[in-house]
Design a protein around this motif. Structure first.
Motif, mmCIF file in Angstrom:
data_model
loop_
_atom_site.group_PDB
_atom_site.id
_atom_site.type_symbol
_atom_site.label_atom_id
_atom_site.label_comp_id
_atom_site.label_asym_id
_atom_site.label_seq_id
_atom_site.Cartn_x
_atom_site.Cartn_y
_atom_site.Cartn_z
ATOM 1 N N UNK A 1 -1.377 14.071 1.417
ATOM 2 C CA UNK A 1 -2.675 14.725 1.244
ATOM 3 C C UNK A 1 -3.839 13.804 1.600
ATOM 4 N N UNK A 2 -3.584 12.496 1.673
ATOM 5 C CA UNK A 2 -4.662 11.542 1.891
ATOM 6 C C UNK A 2 -5.501 11.292 0.658
ATOM 7 N N UNK A 3 -5.082 11.818 -0.487
ATOM 8 C CA UNK A 3 -5.816 11.682 -1.740
ATOM 9 C C UNK A 3 -4.884 11.167 -2.827
ATOM 10 N N UNK A 4 -5.445 10.702 -3.947
ATOM 11 C CA UNK A 4 -4.588 10.289 -5.060
ATOM 12 C C UNK A 4 -3.808 11.472 -5.637
ATOM 13 N N UNK A 5 -2.751 11.152 -6.365
ATOM 14 C CA UNK A 5 -2.034 12.138 -7.169
ATOM 15 C C UNK A 5 -2.395 11.936 -8.639
ATOM 16 N N UNK A 6 -2.658 13.040 -9.322
ATOM 17 C CA UNK A 6 -2.732 13.071 -10.789
ATOM 18 C C UNK A 6 -2.051 14.370 -11.180
ATOM 19 N N UNK A 7 -0.795 14.297 -11.557
ATOM 20 C CA UNK A 7 -0.038 15.530 -11.748
ATOM 21 C C UNK A 7 1.162 15.284 -12.660
ATOM 22 N N UNK B 1 5.766 13.825 -18.671
ATOM 23 C CA UNK B 1 5.486 12.729 -17.742
ATOM 24 C C UNK B 1 4.408 13.107 -16.739
ATOM 25 N N UNK B 2 3.370 12.291 -16.680
ATOM 26 C CA UNK B 2 2.307 12.430 -15.686
ATOM 27 C C UNK B 2 2.386 11.256 -14.720
ATOM 28 N N UNK B 3 2.235 11.554 -13.434
ATOM 29 C CA UNK B 3 2.234 10.519 -12.404
ATOM 30 C C UNK B 3 0.833 10.385 -11.843
ATOM 31 N N UNK B 4 0.378 9.146 -11.685
ATOM 32 C CA UNK B 4 -0.889 8.879 -11.010
ATOM 33 C C UNK B 4 -0.620 7.850 -9.919
ATOM 34 N N UNK B 5 -1.002 8.186 -8.697
ATOM 35 C CA UNK B 5 -0.801 7.335 -7.517
ATOM 36 C C UNK B 5 -2.129 7.250 -6.786
ATOM 37 N N UNK B 6 -2.477 6.048 -6.317
ATOM 38 C CA UNK B 6 -3.817 5.847 -5.781
ATOM 39 C C UNK B 6 -4.003 6.337 -4.356
ATOM 40 N N UNK B 7 -2.978 6.267 -3.503
ATOM 41 C CA UNK B 7 -3.140 6.682 -2.118
ATOM 42 C C UNK B 7 -4.107 5.820 -1.332
ATOM 43 N N UNK B 8 -3.962 4.500 -1.382
ATOM 44 C CA UNK B 8 -4.687 3.511 -0.584
ATOM 45 C C UNK B 8 -6.082 3.149 -1.089
ATOM 46 N N UNK B 9 -6.628 3.848 -2.058
ATOM 47 C CA UNK B 9 -7.988 3.550 -2.496
ATOM 48 C C UNK B 9 -8.006 3.166 -3.975
ATOM 49 N N UNK B 10 -7.060 2.319 -4.376
ATOM 50 C CA UNK B 10 -6.846 2.065 -5.790
ATOM 51 C C UNK B 10 -7.975 1.355 -6.490
ATOM 52 N N UNK C 1 0.858 -1.180 0.000
ATOM 53 C CA UNK C 1 0.000 0.000 0.000
ATOM 54 C C UNK C 1 0.897 1.233 0.000
ATOM 55 N N UNK C 2 0.321 2.361 -0.354
ATOM 56 C CA UNK C 2 1.069 3.610 -0.274
ATOM 57 C C UNK C 2 0.176 4.683 0.328
ATOM 58 N N UNK C 3 0.817 5.642 0.945
ATOM 59 C CA UNK C 3 0.112 6.726 1.621
ATOM 60 C C UNK C 3 0.674 8.048 1.131
ATOM 61 N N UNK C 4 -0.205 8.955 0.747
ATOM 62 C CA UNK C 4 0.219 10.295 0.350
ATOM 63 C C UNK C 4 -0.047 11.261 1.497
#
Length: 407
Positions: A346-352, A358-367, A341-344
């Motif tokens: 912000x507590x929210x996903x990343x889309x940036x 290059x764009x990164x998308x990370x789920x932040x535990x709620x994939x 699992x991963x934790x950000x």
């Protein structure tokens, strides 16, 4: 001359977010390649990265905070039926979802994660019926279950269990049908060119693209493909599977269970109603308090964690929790499985964006439950080059300044 196959977008990572992003890109007539390894056959000799979706069940419900999380999941859920029909892959099972929370009397300093009022307000905002159950209603509605004193419940009757393995298969099937190319490889290098990028697989194969989407989940920093690390923490988590001979004898909903005694959280995690796993057996899955106890920073650390098979001490805790919840229920053998699992912050996903290519998308535990909507937002961001959603982009932006200040 570089004669590598060329695409508009290469999506690195073929898990829930990568598969969903590729599907939505392909649906909008974008030339897309999605690259990622298949699930390993075993974990005791594993090397390299590992994915968190190697499992049979994730809750998809609105009993979450913050509201953005439940909104993403709700948008995804509205497309589940269409995705199942398009792909021919059924990945949802209707279920009642029950969240057990310490009452204000039991835990007056509870965080928003235990705030029943806020969760109810979120559900009302999204138009999803949720029943609030006090201690008496819990005893009446679930007489077979035993909960501690000073705990209350929230019940969503129309939730789903999402099979993340099958969700990924459905997304990839739909993506390929729409024209995406799927390659089972692991990207080891991204080279920026005068025009676009070139990515290189562990196999030695190369591909070119105008843009890249990094959808490598908990391994985003560990794989070393970015020019600077994304502020996030990766954890080696443990799932406990407890075998049941007959799933019909285990009478309980899927649960998020937060148990507090004298103001101290003694258990916090998921207790899933019985699911059938690829070995043909039925298991109750429990993921408990040690979820964020084991931070990992490199692929070597990830691989070493995976080879352990998980934290075996979690078995005793799991059996104790199940024994309290369902007294008299007979349980079969229990075993652990490694998870990631991963934790950000912000507590929210990343889309940036990391850079202009290059764009990164990370789920932040709620994939799993929100993956399809996160993939749709990512695809639109990549195609149009701007943010077009009603949720402000600031909710999903990477807090680079915070990361640099902490360094």
């Amino acid at each position: 001359m570089d004669d590598s196959p060329s695409f508009d977008v290469v999506v690195i990572g073929a898990g829930p977010l990568g598969a969903a992003t590729a599907r939505h890109l392909a649906d909008r007539d974008t030339s897309v390649l999605v690259v990622g390894p298949d699930e390993p056959a075993r974990f005791d000799d594993h090397e390299g990265v590992w994915a968190g979706y190697y499992d049979q069940g994730r809750l998809a419900h609105v009993l979450e905070v913050p509201l953005v999380t439940t909104l993403l999941a709700t948008r995804s859920r509205r497309r589940f039926a269409d995705l199942e029909e398009r792909s021919g892959v059924v990945f949802t099972t209707p279920v009642r979802s029950l969240s057990i929370l310490p009452s204000a009397e039991e835990n007056p300093q509870a965080s928003t994660w235990f705030d029943a009022g806020q969760i109810m307000n979120n559900a009302e905002d999204l138009g999803v019926p949720v029943d609030a159950l006090d201690e008496d209603r819990l005893r009446t509605d679930f007489p077979q279950l035993r909960f501690p004193r000073n705990h209350t419940g929230l019940l969503q009757k129309d939730a789903f269990i999402v099979n993340p393995r099958e969700l990924v298969r459905a997304e990839l099937t739909a993506a390929v049908s729409a024209g995406a190319h799927l390659v089972r490889d692991e990207i080891v290098e991204i080279t920026h060119l005068d025009e676009g990028v070139r990515v290189t697989g562990r196999s030695g194969e190369t591909w070119r693209a105008d843009r890249v989407v990094m959808a490598t989940g908990s391994a985003t920093n560990a794989v070393g493909l970015l020019s600077r690390p994304v502020p996030m923490t990766t954890f080696g988590a443990t799932v406990v599977l407890v075998e049941v001979d007959d799933p019909e004898t285990v009478d309980m909903p899927a649960m998020m269970y937060m148990k507090s005694v004298d103001g101290t959280i003694e258990f916090g995690g998921i207790v899933m109603s019985p699911l059938q796993y690829p070995d043909g057996k039925w298991y109750v899955k429990v993921s408990g308090r040690s979820l964020l106890d084991n931070p990992l920073a490199s692929t070597d650390e990830i691989a070493a964690w995976v080879r352990t098979g998980g934290r075996t001490d979690d078995i005793d805790e799991t059996l104790a929790v199940l024994g309290e919840l369902l007294p008299g229920q007979e349980w079969g053998p229990a075993r652990t499985r490694p998870c990631m699992v991963c934790e950000t912050p912000t507590g929210l996903p990343y889309i940036d964006r990391v850079d202009d290519r290059t764009t990164v998308v990370v789920e932040g535990e709620r994939g799993a439950m929100a993956a399809d909507e996160i993939g749709r937002l990512t695809a639109d961001f990549v195609i149009t080059g701007r943010w077009n959603d009603g949720i402000p982009h600031s909710a999903f932006q990477i807090p680079w300044a915070d990361a640099e200040a902490d360094a």
